[in-house]
Design an enzyme around this catalytic site. Structure first.
Site, PDB file in Angstrom:
ATOM      1  N   SER A   8       0.958  -1.246  -0.133  1.00  0.00           N
ATOM      2  CA  SER A   8      -0.045   0.188   0.132  1.00  0.00           C
ATOM      3  C   SER A   8       0.540   0.976   0.190  1.00  0.00           C
ATOM      4  O   SER A   8       1.243   1.791   1.222  1.00  0.00           O
ATOM      5  CB  SER A   8      -0.952   0.324   1.263  1.00  0.00           C
ATOM      6  OG  SER A   8      -1.410   0.773   1.222  1.00  0.00           O
ATOM      7  N   HIS A  33      -1.602  -1.106  -4.174  1.00  0.00           N
ATOM      8  CA  HIS A  33      -2.954  -0.388  -3.348  1.00  0.00           C
ATOM      9  C   HIS A  33      -2.380   0.598  -3.200  1.00  0.00           C
ATOM     10  O   HIS A  33      -1.869   1.084  -2.470  1.00  0.00           O
ATOM     11  CB  HIS A  33      -3.248  -2.042  -2.206  1.00  0.00           C
ATOM     12  CG  HIS A  33      -3.651  -1.352  -1.234  1.00  0.00           C
ATOM     13  ND1 HIS A  33      -4.571  -2.343  -1.994  1.00  0.00           N
ATOM     14  CD2 HIS A  33      -4.376  -0.524  -0.555  1.00  0.00           C
ATOM     15  CE1 HIS A  33      -5.862  -1.406  -1.411  1.00  0.00           C
ATOM     16  NE2 HIS A  33      -6.089  -1.110  -0.343  1.00  0.00           N
ATOM     17  N   ASP A  35      -5.244   3.817  -2.135  1.00  0.00           N
ATOM     18  CA  ASP A  35      -6.089   4.134  -1.005  1.00  0.00           C
ATOM     19  C   ASP A  35      -6.411   5.824  -0.982  1.00  0.00           C
ATOM     20  O   ASP A  35      -4.996   6.475  -0.354  1.00  0.00           O
ATOM     21  CB  ASP A  35      -5.588   3.753   0.300  1.00  0.00           C
ATOM     22  CG  ASP A  35      -5.214   2.489   0.906  1.00  0.00           C
ATOM     23  OD1 ASP A  35      -6.207   1.658   0.466  1.00  0.00           O
ATOM     24  OD2 ASP A  35      -3.672   2.116   0.782  1.00  0.00           O
ATOM     25  N   MET A 137     -11.892  -5.768   5.309  1.00  0.00           N
ATOM     26  CA  MET A 137     -11.120  -5.158   5.959  1.00  0.00           C
ATOM     27  C   MET A 137     -10.459  -5.529   7.342  1.00  0.00           C
ATOM     28  O   MET A 137     -11.603  -6.231   8.079  1.00  0.00           O
ATOM     29  CB  MET A 137     -11.882  -3.676   6.269  1.00  0.00           C
ATOM     30  CG  MET A 137     -11.965  -2.206   5.403  1.00  0.00           C
ATOM     31  SD  MET A 137     -10.226  -1.930   3.989  1.00  0.00           S
ATOM     32  CE  MET A 137      -9.664  -1.589   5.552  1.00  0.00           C
TER      33      MET A 137
END
Ligand code: DX5
Ligand code: ZN
Length: 216
Positions: A8, A33, A35, A137
């Site tokens: 991420s 990833h 966000d 999550m």
């Protein structure tokens, strides 16, 4: 199937974002990833379309874009144009989730649905066969570096059973608090994709952290 690792970028140093992208490209990681947070759906603001567009030129690996925003339907084609390959919307942010999933696929992307820790996997039963990725999550969304919620293991088992029942081929992606301590158990339980922010970019040697987290 061997699992995939998706570092991420939220945990990267934004002053050197290009370097972080190149690091992921040169590593064993499968996806980037990414966000996106709007300060409304989650209590934090990260980055958006122009940032994704500018890093896309430096990457070949798929962009796994996780939208933590309200009204994601308004931006589906914009994220496709910015370079998203997989576009994930939150179950909790979509009043007409079935429509959102179809719109993502019609725009030529893989469709992901993220569920918060309090959301039961059973709520996906009527759309699971249409989804490419379930982003489960394992922390409350909004921040990197949080503690993994242990109940996630039971939810993976429940989602695997639901996947069999519905004939779905959705990948199970675990997002939040993935670390050297829980990576083995997550793979053994059945995670297909692991997102890792802090345990990659907070490591002294991110490339070897990726190697370790990518190992089956
Ligand atoms: C949290 C984000 C995550 C985050 C994970 O809201 O969706 O993708 O970057 O970070 P770590 O791995 O540090 O928990
Ligand atoms: Zn995420």
């Amino acid at each position: 199937m061997p699992h995939l690792l998706a570092p991420s970028l939220l945990s990267a140093d934004f002053a050197e974002l290009g370097k972080a992208v190149h690091l992921i490209e040169s590593s064993e990681a499968a996806w980037h990833h990414i966000d996106v947070m709007d300060g409304v759906f989650v209590p934090n603001i990260s980055f958006g379309l122009p940032v994704i567009k500018s890093i896309r030129k430096h990457a070949k690996k798929p962009f796994d874009v996780h939208l933590m925003i309200v009204r994601p339907d308004q931006y589906i084609t914009a994220f496709r144009d910015a370079g998203a390959d997989i576009l994930t919307v939150h179950f909790e942010a979509c009043t007409h989730l079935h429509r959102s999933i179809q719109a993502i696929k019609a725009a030529g992307m893989k469709a992901g649905v993220a569920i918060n820790p309090h959301t039961s996997v059973e709520l996906l039963s009527d759309v699971l066969a249409d989804i490419d990725v379930v982003c489960m999550m394992s922390v409350n969304p909004g921040f990197g570096g949080q503690k993994f919620i242990e109940r996630t293991y039971g939810k993976i088992d429940a989602l695997k059973a639901l996947r069999t029942r519905t004939g779905s081929k959705a990948l199970i992606e675990i997002d939040g608090g993935v670390s050297m301590e829980n990576v083995r158990q997550l793979i053994a339980t059945g995670a297909d994709v692991l997102v890792a922010g802090n345990s990659v970019f907070g490591a002294a040697d991110p490339i070897s952290a990726i190697r370790e987290l990518s190992r089956d």
